[in-house]
Design a protein around this motif. Structure first.
Motif, PDB file in Angstrom:
ATOM      1  N   PRO A 132      35.937  56.688  52.642  1.00 41.05           N
ATOM      2  CA  PRO A 132      36.299  55.852  51.561  1.00 41.05           C
ATOM      3  C   PRO A 132      37.634  55.383  51.561  1.00 41.05           C
ATOM      4  O   PRO A 132      38.673  55.966  51.648  1.00 41.05           O
ATOM      5  CB  PRO A 132      36.198  57.104  50.463  1.00 41.05           C
ATOM      6  N   HIS A 133      37.582  54.079  51.112  1.00 45.19           N
ATOM      7  CA  HIS A 133      38.861  53.311  51.185  1.00 45.19           C
ATOM      8  C   HIS A 133      39.664  53.610  50.044  1.00 45.19           C
ATOM      9  O   HIS A 133      39.164  53.774  48.935  1.00 45.19           O
ATOM     10  CB  HIS A 133      38.754  51.875  51.365  1.00 45.19           C
ATOM     11  N   THR A 134      41.233  53.782  50.219  1.00 46.93           N
ATOM     12  CA  THR A 134      42.141  54.047  48.937  1.00 46.93           C
ATOM     13  C   THR A 134      42.232  52.566  48.461  1.00 46.93           C
ATOM     14  O   THR A 134      42.608  52.589  47.226  1.00 46.93           O
ATOM     15  CB  THR A 134      43.128  54.560  49.557  1.00 46.93           C
ATOM     16  N   MET A 135      42.176  51.498  48.981  1.00 47.36           N
ATOM     17  CA  MET A 135      42.605  50.254  48.658  1.00 47.36           C
ATOM     18  C   MET A 135      41.935  49.882  47.314  1.00 47.36           C
ATOM     19  O   MET A 135      42.617  49.153  46.378  1.00 47.36           O
ATOM     20  CB  MET A 135      42.293  49.172  49.633  1.00 47.36           C
ATOM     21  N   PRO A 136      40.686  50.046  46.904  1.00 50.34           N
ATOM     22  CA  PRO A 136      40.221  49.568  45.774  1.00 50.34           C
ATOM     23  C   PRO A 136      40.541  50.310  44.388  1.00 50.34           C
ATOM     24  O   PRO A 136      40.193  49.748  43.329  1.00 50.34           O
ATOM     25  CB  PRO A 136      38.767  49.566  45.715  1.00 50.34           C
ATOM     26  N   HIS A 137      41.560  51.086  44.383  1.00 50.59           N
ATOM     27  CA  HIS A 137      41.841  51.782  43.212  1.00 50.59           C
ATOM     28  C   HIS A 137      43.227  51.136  42.757  1.00 50.59           C
ATOM     29  O   HIS A 137      43.880  50.314  43.265  1.00 50.59           O
ATOM     30  CB  HIS A 137      42.206  53.233  43.517  1.00 50.59           C
ATOM     31  N   TRP A 138      43.025  51.310  41.293  1.00 50.72           N
ATOM     32  CA  TRP A 138      44.289  50.601  40.491  1.00 50.72           C
ATOM     33  C   TRP A 138      45.418  51.091  40.940  1.00 50.72           C
ATOM     34  O   TRP A 138      45.702  52.291  40.926  1.00 50.72           O
ATOM     35  CB  TRP A 138      43.699  50.667  38.944  1.00 50.72           C
ATOM     36  N   PRO A 139      46.568  50.345  40.779  1.00 48.34           N
ATOM     37  CA  PRO A 139      46.501  48.799  40.653  1.00 48.34           C
ATOM     38  C   PRO A 139      46.025  48.269  42.183  1.00 48.34           C
ATOM     39  O   PRO A 139      46.491  48.995  43.115  1.00 48.34           O
ATOM     40  CB  PRO A 139      47.839  48.211  40.501  1.00 48.34           C
ATOM     41  N   GLN A 140      45.482  47.107  42.404  1.00 46.02           N
ATOM     42  CA  GLN A 140      44.813  46.626  43.481  1.00 46.02           C
ATOM     43  C   GLN A 140      46.077  46.054  44.141  1.00 46.02           C
ATOM     44  O   GLN A 140      47.080  45.271  43.598  1.00 46.02           O
ATOM     45  CB  GLN A 140      43.903  45.549  43.359  1.00 46.02           C
ATOM     46  N   TYR A 141      46.364  46.178  45.582  1.00 52.48           N
ATOM     47  CA  TYR A 141      47.227  45.554  46.530  1.00 52.48           C
ATOM     48  C   TYR A 141      46.451  45.284  47.774  1.00 52.48           C
ATOM     49  O   TYR A 141      45.387  45.814  48.139  1.00 52.48           O
ATOM     50  CB  TYR A 141      48.511  46.686  46.744  1.00 52.48           C
ATOM     51  N   SER A 142      46.912  44.486  48.396  1.00 50.51           N
ATOM     52  CA  SER A 142      46.351  44.141  49.808  1.00 50.51           C
ATOM     53  C   SER A 142      47.817  43.920  50.515  1.00 50.51           C
ATOM     54  O   SER A 142      48.674  43.690  50.050  1.00 50.51           O
ATOM     55  CB  SER A 142      45.635  42.971  49.719  1.00 50.51           C
ATOM     56  N   SER A 143      47.368  43.882  51.892  1.00 46.58           N
ATOM     57  CA  SER A 143      48.769  43.749  52.691  1.00 46.58           C
ATOM     58  C   SER A 143      49.144  42.278  52.526  1.00 46.58           C
ATOM     59  O   SER A 143      48.330  41.466  52.104  1.00 46.58           O
ATOM     60  CB  SER A 143      48.223  44.146  54.240  1.00 46.58           C
ATOM     61  N   GLU A 144      50.400  41.765  53.180  1.00 47.35           N
ATOM     62  CA  GLU A 144      50.824  40.712  53.144  1.00 47.35           C
ATOM     63  C   GLU A 144      49.898  39.542  53.862  1.00 47.35           C
ATOM     64  O   GLU A 144      49.669  38.472  53.424  1.00 47.35           O
ATOM     65  CB  GLU A 144      52.136  40.374  53.863  1.00 47.35           C
ATOM     66  N   ARG A 145      48.982  40.046  54.802  1.00 51.66           N
ATOM     67  CA  ARG A 145      48.022  39.083  55.381  1.00 51.66           C
ATOM     68  C   ARG A 145      47.056  38.566  54.576  1.00 51.66           C
ATOM     69  O   ARG A 145      46.284  37.598  54.787  1.00 51.66           O
ATOM     70  CB  ARG A 145      47.240  39.944  56.686  1.00 51.66           C
ATOM     71  N   PHE A 146      46.475  39.516  53.553  1.00 45.07           N
ATOM     72  CA  PHE A 146      45.605  39.275  52.792  1.00 45.07           C
ATOM     73  C   PHE A 146      46.079  38.631  51.407  1.00 45.07           C
ATOM     74  O   PHE A 146      45.055  38.120  50.595  1.00 45.07           O
ATOM     75  CB  PHE A 146      44.402  40.282  52.584  1.00 45.07           C
ATOM     76  N   ALA A 147      47.210  38.843  50.887  1.00 44.26           N
ATOM     77  CA  ALA A 147      47.698  38.281  49.765  1.00 44.26           C
ATOM     78  C   ALA A 147      47.560  36.832  49.551  1.00 44.26           C
ATOM     79  O   ALA A 147      48.028  35.993  50.122  1.00 44.26           O
ATOM     80  CB  ALA A 147      49.020  38.841  49.491  1.00 44.26           C
ATOM     81  N   GLY A 148      46.947  36.794  48.275  1.00 42.65           N
ATOM     82  CA  GLY A 148      46.577  35.201  48.042  1.00 42.65           C
ATOM     83  C   GLY A 148      45.607  34.524  48.691  1.00 42.65           C
ATOM     84  O   GLY A 148      45.354  33.153  48.594  1.00 42.65           O
ATOM     85  N   LYS A 149      44.517  35.079  49.215  1.00 44.12           N
ATOM     86  CA  LYS A 149      43.782  34.612  50.484  1.00 44.12           C
ATOM     87  C   LYS A 149      42.597  34.359  49.794  1.00 44.12           C
ATOM     88  O   LYS A 149      41.554  33.478  49.872  1.00 44.12           O
ATOM     89  CB  LYS A 149      43.266  35.493  51.584  1.00 44.12           C
ATOM     90  N   SER A 150      42.194  35.174  48.671  1.00 45.00           N
ATOM     91  CA  SER A 150      40.959  35.052  47.551  1.00 45.00           C
ATOM     92  C   SER A 150      41.058  34.253  46.387  1.00 45.00           C
ATOM     93  O   SER A 150      42.156  34.298  46.039  1.00 45.00           O
ATOM     94  CB  SER A 150      40.530  36.395  47.492  1.00 45.00           C
ATOM     95  N   ALA A 151      40.408  33.438  46.161  1.00 44.72           N
ATOM     96  CA  ALA A 151      40.441  32.886  44.673  1.00 44.72           C
ATOM     97  C   ALA A 151      39.941  33.775  43.561  1.00 44.72           C
ATOM     98  O   ALA A 151      40.214  33.304  42.423  1.00 44.72           O
ATOM     99  CB  ALA A 151      39.054  31.705  44.642  1.00 44.72           C
ATOM    100  N   ASN A 152      39.912  34.977  43.972  1.00 45.39           N
ATOM    101  CA  ASN A 152      39.547  35.737  42.852  1.00 45.39           C
ATOM    102  C   ASN A 152      40.631  36.989  42.592  1.00 45.39           C
ATOM    103  O   ASN A 152      40.500  37.955  42.308  1.00 45.39           O
ATOM    104  CB  ASN A 152      38.291  36.793  43.361  1.00 45.39           C
ATOM    105  N   GLY A 153      41.865  36.522  42.946  1.00 43.41           N
ATOM    106  CA  GLY A 153      43.299  37.325  42.611  1.00 43.41           C
ATOM    107  C   GLY A 153      43.377  38.613  43.211  1.00 43.41           C
ATOM    108  O   GLY A 153      42.732  38.450  44.614  1.00 43.41           O
TER     109      GLY A 153
END
Length: 177
Positions: A132-153
């Motif tokens: 179970p990933h920790t990542m989808p918990h609030w507040p959402q963060y992604s690494s620099e590699r993925f920040a801004g990659k999605s059109a869904n914020g």
């Protein structure tokens, strides 16, 4: 590769009872886990997926978020033979840590390294690995590699990173099969 789900059902919106239901193979209401039920024990008199798989010859492992039993009832107490050690967290975020080399590393990368190692060690026999990933918990963060990659914020960036992690798992499975 992938599957598109057009309908789904979740046992309970908060993560804790949903993950517990997955491990127990039962609705949370059957054993008292519903709502934000942190700290409630997983009933010891009931089977878990990890116990079942372990008793049937599978190597069992847990990597990632736990937070579903009591503080004294971790993954080993419900049947997981191997549990990835929690890395030292970096102050200010629950999403990155300090790895063994003393460098800051995103938790998705740290967990990914542990997953690949687990797969490589157990490639000769069946295994069950719970992640179970920790990542989808609030507040959402992604690494620099993925920040801004999605059109869904930020949420979309988080999903992109988890998808990437899933791809890394698939690569490790193919390389070790």
């Amino acid at each position: 590769e992938g599957v598109r789900f057009t309908a789904s059902y979740i046992v309970h919106p908060p993560c804790c009872p949903s993950r517990c239901s997955l491990i127990m193979g039962q609705y949370g209401q059957r054993f008292g886990k519903y709502g934000m039920s942190r700290g409630l024990a997983i009933p010891e008199d009931r089977p878990t997926l990890a116990k079942f798989m372990g008793q049937n010859g599978y190597a069992t492992g847990q990597i990632g978020k736990w937070d579903i039993g009591t503080k004294a009832q971790g993954p080993r107490q419900v049947g997981f033979a191997e549990v990835a050690q929690k890395p030292p967290k970096k102050k200010g975020s629950k999403y990155f840590c300090t790895n063994e080399a003393g460098k800051t590393q995103w938790l998705t990368d740290y967990d990914g390294d542990n997953i690949v190692e687990f797969i490589e060690r157990h490639k000769a026999k069946p295994f069950f690995l719970y992640l179970p990933h920790t990542m989808p918990h609030w507040p959402q963060y992604s690494s620099e590699r993925f920040a801004g990659k999605s059109a869904n914020g930020k949420w979309g960036d988080t999903v992109e990173e988890i998808d990437w992690s899933t791809g890394e798992i698939l690569k490790a499975l193919k390389a070790n099969s």
